[in-house]
Scaffold this motif. Sequence first.
Motif, mmCIF file in Angstrom:
data_model
loop_
_atom_site.group_PDB
_atom_site.id
_atom_site.type_symbol
_atom_site.label_atom_id
_atom_site.label_comp_id
_atom_site.label_asym_id
_atom_site.label_seq_id
_atom_site.Cartn_x
_atom_site.Cartn_y
_atom_site.Cartn_z
ATOM 1 N N LEU A 159 0.669 -1.220 0.096
ATOM 2 C CA LEU A 159 0.068 -0.005 -0.129
ATOM 3 C C LEU A 159 0.897 1.233 -0.071
ATOM 4 C CD1 LEU A 159 -2.885 0.511 -0.103
ATOM 5 C CD2 LEU A 159 -3.103 0.627 2.406
ATOM 6 N N GLN A 160 0.671 2.126 -0.857
ATOM 7 C CA GLN A 160 1.438 3.329 -0.997
ATOM 8 C C GLN A 160 0.571 4.744 -1.324
ATOM 9 O OE1 GLN A 160 4.485 3.171 -3.907
ATOM 10 N NE2 GLN A 160 4.784 5.128 -3.987
ATOM 11 N N TRP A 161 0.582 5.702 -0.661
ATOM 12 C CA TRP A 161 -0.069 6.850 -0.953
ATOM 13 C C TRP A 161 0.708 7.273 -2.085
ATOM 14 C CZ3 TRP A 161 -3.798 9.909 -0.480
ATOM 15 C CH2 TRP A 161 -3.514 11.440 -1.056
ATOM 16 N N SER A 162 -0.376 7.904 -3.011
ATOM 17 C CA SER A 162 -0.240 8.664 -4.320
ATOM 18 C C SER A 162 -0.960 9.815 -4.305
ATOM 19 C CB SER A 162 0.124 7.698 -5.306
ATOM 20 O OG SER A 162 0.942 6.800 -5.448
ATOM 21 N N SER A 163 -0.464 10.819 -4.938
ATOM 22 C CA SER A 163 -1.271 12.115 -5.095
ATOM 23 C C SER A 163 -1.943 11.770 -6.495
ATOM 24 C CB SER A 163 -0.218 13.360 -5.270
ATOM 25 O OG SER A 163 0.376 13.152 -6.337
ATOM 26 N N PRO A 164 -2.795 12.470 -6.970
ATOM 27 C CA PRO A 164 -3.441 12.282 -8.124
ATOM 28 C C PRO A 164 -2.404 12.173 -9.321
ATOM 29 C CG PRO A 164 -4.961 13.433 -6.906
ATOM 30 C CD PRO A 164 -3.669 13.484 -6.137
ATOM 31 N N PRO A 165 -1.511 13.083 -9.671
ATOM 32 C CA PRO A 165 -0.731 13.027 -10.809
ATOM 33 C C PRO A 165 0.446 11.910 -10.361
ATOM 34 C CG PRO A 165 -0.627 15.381 -9.617
ATOM 35 C CD PRO A 165 -1.463 14.464 -8.939
ATOM 36 N N GLU A 166 0.599 11.546 -9.171
ATOM 37 C CA GLU A 166 1.746 10.288 -9.027
ATOM 38 C C GLU A 166 0.871 9.178 -9.446
ATOM 39 O OE1 GLU A 166 4.496 12.157 -5.449
ATOM 40 O OE2 GLU A 166 2.626 11.034 -5.085
ATOM 41 N N ALA A 167 -0.535 8.904 -9.091
ATOM 42 C CA ALA A 167 -1.080 7.841 -9.440
ATOM 43 C C ALA A 167 -1.288 7.759 -10.869
ATOM 44 C CB ALA A 167 -2.536 7.867 -8.852
ATOM 45 N N ILE A 168 -1.425 8.936 -11.738
ATOM 46 C CA ILE A 168 -1.498 8.717 -13.121
ATOM 47 C C ILE A 168 -0.147 8.478 -13.589
ATOM 48 C CG2 ILE A 168 -1.739 10.274 -15.105
ATOM 49 C CD1 ILE A 168 -4.078 11.652 -13.550
ATOM 50 N N GLU A 169 0.939 8.888 -13.189
ATOM 51 C CA GLU A 169 1.973 8.621 -13.503
ATOM 52 C C GLU A 169 2.374 6.955 -13.283
ATOM 53 O OE1 GLU A 169 4.497 10.235 -15.525
ATOM 54 O OE2 GLU A 169 3.444 11.834 -15.434
ATOM 55 N N ARG A 170 2.269 6.592 -12.521
ATOM 56 C CA ARG A 170 2.317 4.980 -12.113
ATOM 57 C C ARG A 170 1.444 4.119 -13.073
ATOM 58 N NH1 ARG A 170 1.137 3.557 -6.376
ATOM 59 N NH2 ARG A 170 2.410 1.782 -6.804
ATOM 60 N N PHE B 291 -9.822 6.681 -13.171
ATOM 61 C CA PHE B 291 -9.072 7.671 -13.811
ATOM 62 C C PHE B 291 -9.660 9.067 -14.279
ATOM 63 C CE2 PHE B 291 -7.223 9.394 -17.908
ATOM 64 C CZ PHE B 291 -5.963 9.258 -17.879
ATOM 65 N N TYR B 292 -10.846 9.209 -14.569
ATOM 66 C CA TYR B 292 -11.836 10.288 -14.669
ATOM 67 C C TYR B 292 -11.710 11.097 -13.270
ATOM 68 C CZ TYR B 292 -15.945 13.165 -15.596
ATOM 69 O OH TYR B 292 -16.650 14.018 -15.529
ATOM 70 N N GLU B 293 -12.035 10.173 -12.156
ATOM 71 C CA GLU B 293 -11.982 10.921 -11.012
ATOM 72 C C GLU B 293 -10.330 11.637 -10.433
ATOM 73 O OE1 GLU B 293 -14.622 12.325 -9.293
ATOM 74 O OE2 GLU B 293 -16.018 11.066 -10.633
ATOM 75 N N LEU B 294 -9.397 10.852 -10.998
ATOM 76 C CA LEU B 294 -8.245 11.299 -10.662
ATOM 77 C C LEU B 294 -8.050 12.395 -11.439
ATOM 78 C CD1 LEU B 294 -6.150 7.983 -10.125
ATOM 79 C CD2 LEU B 294 -6.614 9.713 -8.474
ATOM 80 N N CYS B 295 -8.414 12.575 -12.561
ATOM 81 C CA CYS B 295 -8.296 13.794 -13.505
ATOM 82 C C CYS B 295 -8.836 14.928 -12.955
ATOM 83 C CB CYS B 295 -8.642 13.589 -14.873
ATOM 84 S SG CYS B 295 -7.644 12.428 -15.633
ATOM 85 N N ARG B 296 -9.957 14.856 -12.329
ATOM 86 C CA ARG B 296 -10.920 15.548 -11.561
ATOM 87 C C ARG B 296 -10.047 16.311 -10.304
ATOM 88 N NH1 ARG B 296 -17.171 15.242 -10.104
ATOM 89 N NH2 ARG B 296 -17.110 14.459 -12.423
ATOM 90 N N LEU B 297 -9.487 15.284 -9.423
ATOM 91 C CA LEU B 297 -8.973 15.906 -8.379
ATOM 92 C C LEU B 297 -7.582 16.675 -8.605
ATOM 93 C CD1 LEU B 297 -9.050 12.147 -6.129
ATOM 94 C CD2 LEU B 297 -10.039 14.820 -5.764
ATOM 95 N N CYS B 298 -7.054 16.440 -9.789
ATOM 96 C CA CYS B 298 -6.086 17.317 -10.370
ATOM 97 C C CYS B 298 -5.994 18.812 -10.486
ATOM 98 C CB CYS B 298 -5.432 16.735 -11.761
ATOM 99 S SG CYS B 298 -4.309 14.944 -11.839
#
Length: 146
Positions: free
Chosen positions: A1-12, A25-32
């Motif tokens: 388990l690893q914390w990632s910011s939305p941009p970090e999660a998208i990079e991963r 993916f849509y919601e992570l883009c919204r969080l950005c």
Amino acid sequence: LQWSSPPEAIERFKSQEIWFAPPQFYELCRLCNFSSLHELHKFSSDRALEGCERWMPVMLTASDGYIQLLPGDQLYPENPDYTGEKKITMSTDKKVEDLVKEGSEFHRIVIKNMNNLAVYVNIQAKYKHRNPLMINSDCSDYSSRL
């Protein structure tokens, strides 16, 4: 388990370390849209009583990928199959890129393959919500610091 910011999660996601479905993916883009957790919290508190909208994505099969159409997109059907009972299939011989070039009102997730997603939104979000940033998983163009 690893914390990632939305941009970090998208990079991963881009590097195929992790995978998530198009709605995530849509919601992570919204969080950005938010540069800090404090900004996100303030936004969510301010709009908490505005309301929510339920969506049913409609899949459009193109010759080289798929598009999940969402309400407000010019290709979204007038009477979507909310239950799956009608077994409506939408398809076209056109390429995804051509469908994007031809369009003017977008609210969609373009799926080229499992790790190549793009969000296209240029409609006004309802209930004082924020649209996701239009991010393509094969390039980096976002500025969130969450």
